[in-house]
Design a protein around this motif. Structure first.
Motif, PDB file in Angstrom:
ATOM      1  N   GLY B 237       0.958  -1.337  -0.084  1.00  0.00           N
ATOM      2  CA  GLY B 237      -0.051  -0.023   0.008  1.00  0.00           C
ATOM      3  C   GLY B 237       0.448   1.351   0.107  1.00  0.00           C
ATOM      4  O   GLY B 237       0.280   2.388   0.094  1.00  0.00           O
ATOM      5  N   VAL B 238       2.139   1.356  -0.142  1.00  0.00           N
ATOM      6  CA  VAL B 238       2.913   2.366  -0.101  1.00  0.00           C
ATOM      7  C   VAL B 238       4.157   2.145  -0.958  1.00  0.00           C
ATOM      8  O   VAL B 238       4.250   1.138  -1.595  1.00  0.00           O
ATOM      9  N   GLY B 239       4.681   3.093  -1.398  1.00  0.00           N
ATOM     10  CA  GLY B 239       5.731   3.566  -1.985  1.00  0.00           C
ATOM     11  C   GLY B 239       7.131   3.553  -1.333  1.00  0.00           C
ATOM     12  O   GLY B 239       7.179   4.669  -0.473  1.00  0.00           O
ATOM     13  N   ASP B 240       8.002   2.654  -1.355  1.00  0.00           N
ATOM     14  CA  ASP B 240       9.018   2.645  -0.141  1.00  0.00           C
ATOM     15  C   ASP B 240      10.692   2.581  -0.937  1.00  0.00           C
ATOM     16  O   ASP B 240      10.853   1.819  -1.695  1.00  0.00           O
ATOM     17  N   PRO B 241      11.214   3.627  -0.948  1.00  0.00           N
ATOM     18  CA  PRO B 241      12.579   3.739  -1.661  1.00  0.00           C
ATOM     19  C   PRO B 241      13.693   2.700  -1.498  1.00  0.00           C
ATOM     20  O   PRO B 241      14.705   2.582  -1.924  1.00  0.00           O
ATOM     21  N   ARG B 242      13.360   2.148  -0.220  1.00  0.00           N
ATOM     22  CA  ARG B 242      14.398   0.997   0.178  1.00  0.00           C
ATOM     23  C   ARG B 242      13.854  -0.442  -0.072  1.00  0.00           C
ATOM     24  O   ARG B 242      14.519  -1.224   0.241  1.00  0.00           O
ATOM     25  N   ILE B 243      12.496  -0.672  -0.374  1.00  0.00           N
ATOM     26  CA  ILE B 243      11.885  -1.961  -0.072  1.00  0.00           C
ATOM     27  C   ILE B 243      12.610  -3.051  -0.883  1.00  0.00           C
ATOM     28  O   ILE B 243      12.731  -4.000  -0.884  1.00  0.00           O
ATOM     29  N   GLY B 244      12.912  -2.667  -2.130  1.00  0.00           N
ATOM     30  CA  GLY B 244      13.663  -3.580  -3.147  1.00  0.00           C
ATOM     31  C   GLY B 244      15.065  -3.765  -2.910  1.00  0.00           C
ATOM     32  O   GLY B 244      15.744  -4.607  -3.737  1.00  0.00           O
ATOM     33  N   ALA B 245      15.808  -3.044  -2.007  1.00  0.00           N
ATOM     34  CA  ALA B 245      17.128  -3.057  -1.829  1.00  0.00           C
ATOM     35  C   ALA B 245      17.609  -4.827  -1.957  1.00  0.00           C
ATOM     36  O   ALA B 245      18.835  -5.166  -2.468  1.00  0.00           O
ATOM     37  N   ALA B 246      17.020  -5.576  -0.960  1.00  0.00           N
ATOM     38  CA  ALA B 246      17.706  -6.732  -0.909  1.00  0.00           C
ATOM     39  C   ALA B 246      17.195  -7.580  -1.879  1.00  0.00           C
ATOM     40  O   ALA B 246      17.878  -8.850  -2.186  1.00  0.00           O
ATOM     41  N   LEU B 247      16.154  -7.311  -2.861  1.00  0.00           N
ATOM     42  CA  LEU B 247      15.839  -8.152  -4.001  1.00  0.00           C
ATOM     43  C   LEU B 247      16.695  -8.376  -5.046  1.00  0.00           C
ATOM     44  O   LEU B 247      16.871  -9.417  -5.601  1.00  0.00           O
ATOM     45  N   THR B 248      17.823  -7.581  -5.047  1.00  0.00           N
ATOM     46  CA  THR B 248      18.742  -7.536  -6.181  1.00  0.00           C
ATOM     47  C   THR B 248      19.533  -9.005  -6.049  1.00  0.00           C
ATOM     48  O   THR B 248      19.883  -9.767  -6.905  1.00  0.00           O
ATOM     49  N   LEU B 249      20.039  -9.187  -4.824  1.00  0.00           N
ATOM     50  CA  LEU B 249      21.008 -10.136  -4.626  1.00  0.00           C
ATOM     51  C   LEU B 249      20.006 -11.638  -4.209  1.00  0.00           C
ATOM     52  O   LEU B 249      20.300 -12.591  -4.922  1.00  0.00           O
ATOM     53  N   GLN B 250      18.944 -11.390  -3.694  1.00  0.00           N
ATOM     54  CA  GLN B 250      17.922 -12.365  -3.517  1.00  0.00           C
ATOM     55  C   GLN B 250      17.673 -13.049  -4.883  1.00  0.00           C
ATOM     56  O   GLN B 250      17.254 -14.259  -5.114  1.00  0.00           O
ATOM     57  N   SER B 251      17.556 -12.198  -5.801  1.00  0.00           N
ATOM     58  CA  SER B 251      16.727 -12.747  -7.234  1.00  0.00           C
ATOM     59  C   SER B 251      17.984 -13.616  -7.812  1.00  0.00           C
ATOM     60  O   SER B 251      17.668 -14.128  -8.699  1.00  0.00           O
TER      61      SER B 251
END
Lengths: 322, 317
Positions: B237-251
């Motif tokens: 429900g929000v836009g978070d400028p840090r929410i994806g940071a961990a996704l790079t390596l997780q992906s």
């Protein structure tokens, strides 16, 4: 048989381009310094410059090590995580007197060496790509560290650690002296010793190195060990500077160290680079970060500029090769 | 029996599928014994809901890795897209039909720019996408440092909607994976990704439009990041400028676990889907067993190393 001396395709006259190729980074650094001086009269004062360099010293130590790894076609993403883990390790002694400092250093270096050994073994012997091997190491170290601390910052440290980071001997910051020693020792190893020649050989052509009686695996593992040791030492100095051990000491140093090395002309394809140029890259990076603040830009601008620089620098050295 | 083994040896890809599937079965059985809440319909519903975002980003990563590249900008791109979507929708909740396509177009364009830069500058994708990641992250932070914005009710409902007890988002995800798999296997452009990843020079000499294929793969990665951002924004429900940071390596983990080789040219989306399932299910089970997330990190690191060690052929000198 090919002639020993093939004629050069271009004339060897001194052109503007060739000067820029060789001294581009210094020219760039001087230009940055002049801009900074014009913007802020206090910037070029020795006190401020020393201050800036003091902040940059731990990064410089990491870059010395990162250079070794990049030279053998690798890269080490685990350096920052190792720095924080070494910092946590330093507090594990629960020491409040300075007697513990030598022991902390020995433990930190031994631990780092083991980490480097594992990284190097995975890359050289198990043929895991350096990116994945050191990425996995980064996550594993992070897990071990947090499992030990439970995520809370710690501040039981011998008081002398602070002196290492911000103290001075004869007016020169201790951490700059350490960085200089580290750079000279490893600079001599890299640019003047037999091992250094083997590193360049392995980096530019592993097969040829092997045929010349150099064991690439051994050289590669050694480079990872050197890198980790440099990062570990950097972690101890950064720890002293910060004062308390958060679990994220050194966060971002893995990328910054690669950016600095690439800016300093260390080729990611291996076999080309110079430790002192890489350190010049650190200086440029730090001055730019400072300049962003001097210009009154928001601090996030540093991220944008850093991104542009790393792509630009890599492209610059790439065309230089072609 | 040995003939079967030899067949698998010849075709490493299916061997890696077999390994991952065997591990999945092992995990489900072990989970059933270790926790009475693990093998429940409810838990699997939650699990599928959780893996949608990671699955989407990993799918995009697969295209790029098949090509022999890597995309380290996906995390920042996801964050930036969530910020864009949430703030746009806060401003005009009625323009949902416009906001989502705009976000997808922008994400695709940034992905394409990544690919274009690797070609034009001839710089390693690691550096290009790392630099772009820093630029995107800085830009997002300059716009807004804190989580903010909002989404209309309809979008939020979508993320929790269920069809016959299965989350709709998970169905969408599987459909997208199936489409991607069909495209990679059956279409000319899809197969050309393998060709370019296997040997770029040979592909060029065979008259393939290598540059266009590279840009396409990175654009697809961007598109997937945009889709992941839509799922993510709908759920949080929000836009978070840090929410994806961990996704790079997780992906990257699921891609590698699924048998796609970082050097490019081998692997596929089915492996990635199985990898996502394995990683998410393992973390889910560890949560039930009260294993701290710190040890989950250690396990994730070990999984990467083990997976890669299995998949890489030993170097011969």
């Amino acid at each position: 048989m090919a002639p020993l001396e093939t004629p050069l395709p271009r004339s060897q006259g001194v052109s503007v381009a060739s000067v820029f190729e060789r001294y581009g980074l210094i020219v760039f650094l001087v230009a940055l310094l002049l801009v900074a001086a014009a913007l802020s009269p206090t910037f070029l004062r020795p006190a401020n410059l020393v201050n800036v360099l003091t902040i940059a010293a731990p990064l410089g130590m990491v870059v010395v090590g990162q250079t070794f790894v990049i030279l053998v076609r690798g890269l080490d993403l685990s350096v920052a995580s190792l720095m924080a883990t070494v910092a946590v390790l330093a507090t594990a002694f629960k020491a409040t007197t300075n007697d513990a400092i030598p022991m902390i250093f020995v433990a930190a270096i031994a631990f780092s060496a083991v980490v480097g050994l594992v990284n190097g073994w995975l890359v050289a012997r198990r043929n895991v790509s350096p990116f994945l091997a050191t990425l996995a190491m980064m996550i594993i170290l992070q897990g071990i560290r947090f499992a030990y601390t439970g995520g809370a910052p710690i501040s039981t440290l011998p008081p002398g650690m602070g002196f290492l980071a911000s103290g001075r001997i004869l007016g020169i910051p201790v951490n700059l002296i350490t960085l200089a020693l580290l750079a000279i020792v490893f600079g001599v190893v890299l640019h003047r010793s037999r091992l250094g020649r083997e590193i360049f050989m392995v980096g530019s052509n592993p097969k040829a190195a092997f045929l010349n009686g150099v064991a690439p695996d051994r050289v590669i593992i050694l480079c990872y060990v050197i890198c980790s040791i440099c990062a570990g030492i950097g972690g101890l100095f950064l720890l002293g500077y910060v004062g308390t051990v958060s679990n994220w000491v050194g966060q971002g140093y893995e990328l910054d160290s690669i950016v600095a090395a690439v800016m300093g002309g260390v080729a990611l394809t291996g076999g080309r680079g110079n430790i002192f140029a890489a350190l010049l890259g650190v200086a440029v990076l730090v001055v730019i970060n400072n300049l962003v603040l001097l210009l009154g830009f928001p601090i996030e601008m540093q991220l944008i500029i850093k991104g542009i620089i790393i792509i630009g620098a890599a492209a610059f050295y790439r065309t230089r090769l072609a | 029996m040995s003939a079967v083994v030899a067949e698998f040896r010849r075709n490493r890809l299916s061997l890696s599928y077999v390994i991952v599937v065997a591990l999945l079965i092992l995990l489900v059985v072990a989970g059933g014994f270790l926790s009475d809440r693990f093998l429940t319909w409810r838990n699997f519903g939650n699990l599928f809901q959780q893996l949608v975002v990671l699955g989407m980003v990993s799918l995009g990563q697969t295209f790029v890795v098949l090509l022999g590249g890597i995309d380290l900008a996906v995390g920042s791109l996801v964050s930036a897209s969530t910020v864009f979507i949430a703030h746009f929708l806060e401003w005009r909740p009625d323009l949902l039909w416009l906001a989502l396509p705009l976000a997808l177009i922008a994400a695709t364009a940034i992905g394409a720019l990544n690919g274009l830069l690797t070609i034009v500058l001839r710089v390693h994708p690691l550096i290009v996408t790392l630099g772009m990641s820093s630029i995107i992250f800085g830009g997002t932070l300059m716009y807004n440092k804190e989580p903010g914005g909002s989404v209309p009710r309809g979008l939020a409902d979508f993320s929790y909607a269920k069809l016959w007890g299965i989350p709709v988002t998970a169905i969408v995800l599987v459909a997208i994976f199936a489409l991607a798999g069909l495209w990679l296997q059956r279409s000319r452009s899809g197969r050309s990704i393998y060709f370019v990843g296997g040997d770029r020079e040979a592909a060029r000499l065979n008259g393939l439009p290598v540059n266009r294929i590279v840009v396409m793969a990175y654009a697809l990665s961007g598109l997937c990041a945009g889709l992941a951002a839509i799922f993510l924004t709908a759920r949080t429900g929000v836009g978070d400028p840090r929410i994806g940071a961990a996704l790079t390596l997780q992906s990257i983990t699921p891609v590698v676990v699924g048998g796609t080789v970082l050097a490019g040219g081998r692997g596929g989306v089915l492996g990635t889907l199985l990898g996502v399932l394995l990683v998410t299910m393992l973390n889910n089970l560890l949560n039930f067993l009260n294993v701290s997330s710190y040890y989950q990190w250690v396990i994730q690191g070990l999984i990467i190393i083990i997976a890669v060690s299995i998949h890489t052929t030993k170097r011969r000198q």
